[in-house]
Design a protein around this motif. Sequence first.
Motif, short mmCIF file in Angstrom:
data_model
loop_
_atom_site.label_atom_id
_atom_site.label_comp_id
_atom_site.label_asym_id
_atom_site.label_seq_id
_atom_site.Cartn_x
_atom_site.Cartn_y
_atom_site.Cartn_z
N VAL A 85 -1.36 6.25 4.88
CA VAL A 85 -2.52 5.21 4.45
C VAL A 85 -3.39 5.14 5.55
N LYS A 86 -4.67 5.27 5.31
CA LYS A 86 -5.74 4.99 6.31
C LYS A 86 -6.79 3.81 5.82
N CYS A 87 -7.34 3.17 6.93
CA CYS A 87 -8.13 2.09 6.29
C CYS A 87 -9.69 2.49 7.00
N SER B 28 -8.14 7.30 -4.56
CA SER B 28 -7.08 6.44 -4.15
C SER B 28 -7.54 5.34 -3.49
N LEU C 235 0.82 -1.18 0.08
CA LEU C 235 -0.01 -0.09 -0.10
C LEU C 235 0.86 1.35 -0.06
N GLU C 236 2.03 1.09 0.76
CA GLU C 236 2.82 2.45 0.94
C GLU C 236 3.39 2.60 -0.56
N VAL D 159 -0.24 3.57 -3.17
CA VAL D 159 -1.36 4.31 -2.78
C VAL D 159 -0.72 5.51 -2.23
N SER D 160 0.14 5.51 -1.27
CA SER D 160 0.80 6.66 -0.57
C SER D 160 1.39 6.07 0.60
N TYR E 131 -8.90 0.97 1.62
CA TYR E 131 -7.93 1.55 2.23
C TYR E 131 -7.89 2.86 1.41
N SER F 231 -5.56 7.05 0.58
CA SER F 231 -4.53 7.88 1.03
C SER F 231 -4.82 8.77 2.09
#
Length: 290
Positions: free
Chosen positions: A109-111, A141, A101-102, A105-106, A235, A237
């Motif tokens: 990252v948040k879920c 995102s 994810l890093e 996405v960014s 998830y 950004s």
Amino acid sequence: MNNPNQYVFNGSITPENVQFYEDYGYLIAPHIVSVDEIEELKKDTVKIFRGKYGAMEGLIPVTAEENDADVLKKYVAIHFPHKISPVIKKNLSQEGIVSVLENIVSPNVKCMQSMLFVKGPGKAGQAWHQDEFYIPTRDKSLIGVWIAIDDASIENGCLWIIPGSHKSGYMMPRVDNFSDEYADIDTIDVTSYKEEIIPVEVKSGTVVFFHGYLLHSSKRNKTSDNFRMALVNHYMSAESMLPWDQDGKLPPTEDMRDILMVAGTDPYAYKPITDLNKPYLRPEVLIIKK
């Protein structure tokens, strides 16, 4: 599609993987979740549906005499199980998943959602859809992370996707569904993509990452004795706010803050984290009108 760049091995993502995701909207990470982690998820799934984490609306009382398979066959899925299960909450931040994810996405990252599907024998699948239709982000995102708890095959209702369909960049119109493969009342007409539709058959412990605009579906479990359990988390950004009212269940908002940070820093940390979403059982027929 037989392209080696669609596979992330040993949690080590490459620049070629990143480019593949940008071009086709998905990645497959075989065995990124360990055998022990899968076994823990299986045991926890039984605990949830046996009511060991407490009662929920729609949860049917069970007796000690009922075997685990019979208990699970009563249900389709539960939304937000991480709200009650420490095992599932821990899996939201699973190291190999976060590493991917890093990179796609960014760094931040948040879920915002977890869903645990049990999909027993005979259960219908989900019609064609785009996840961003339901969970809107401001920067496109959104990403689904689909963890195969059981082996997923065509016979038991694996994912089907249309590679590259995320690049349209818009929400496709919904039409009535008339196929008994799906539990939903509406779907997306994908006849123009007929030659591009592919199944995603994966082994237990494999993770499928797919873009929020990617067209995907799953068909009915046609087996008589196999489950197709999967933990699906969403998830995005952390830089983007989340104007998500949970299909009208929550008050309208410019930034829904019932989230869990899994990587990096939260640019909106000056806002409090909330606890709005509660676990609920997914109905056999899903009706969402937007």
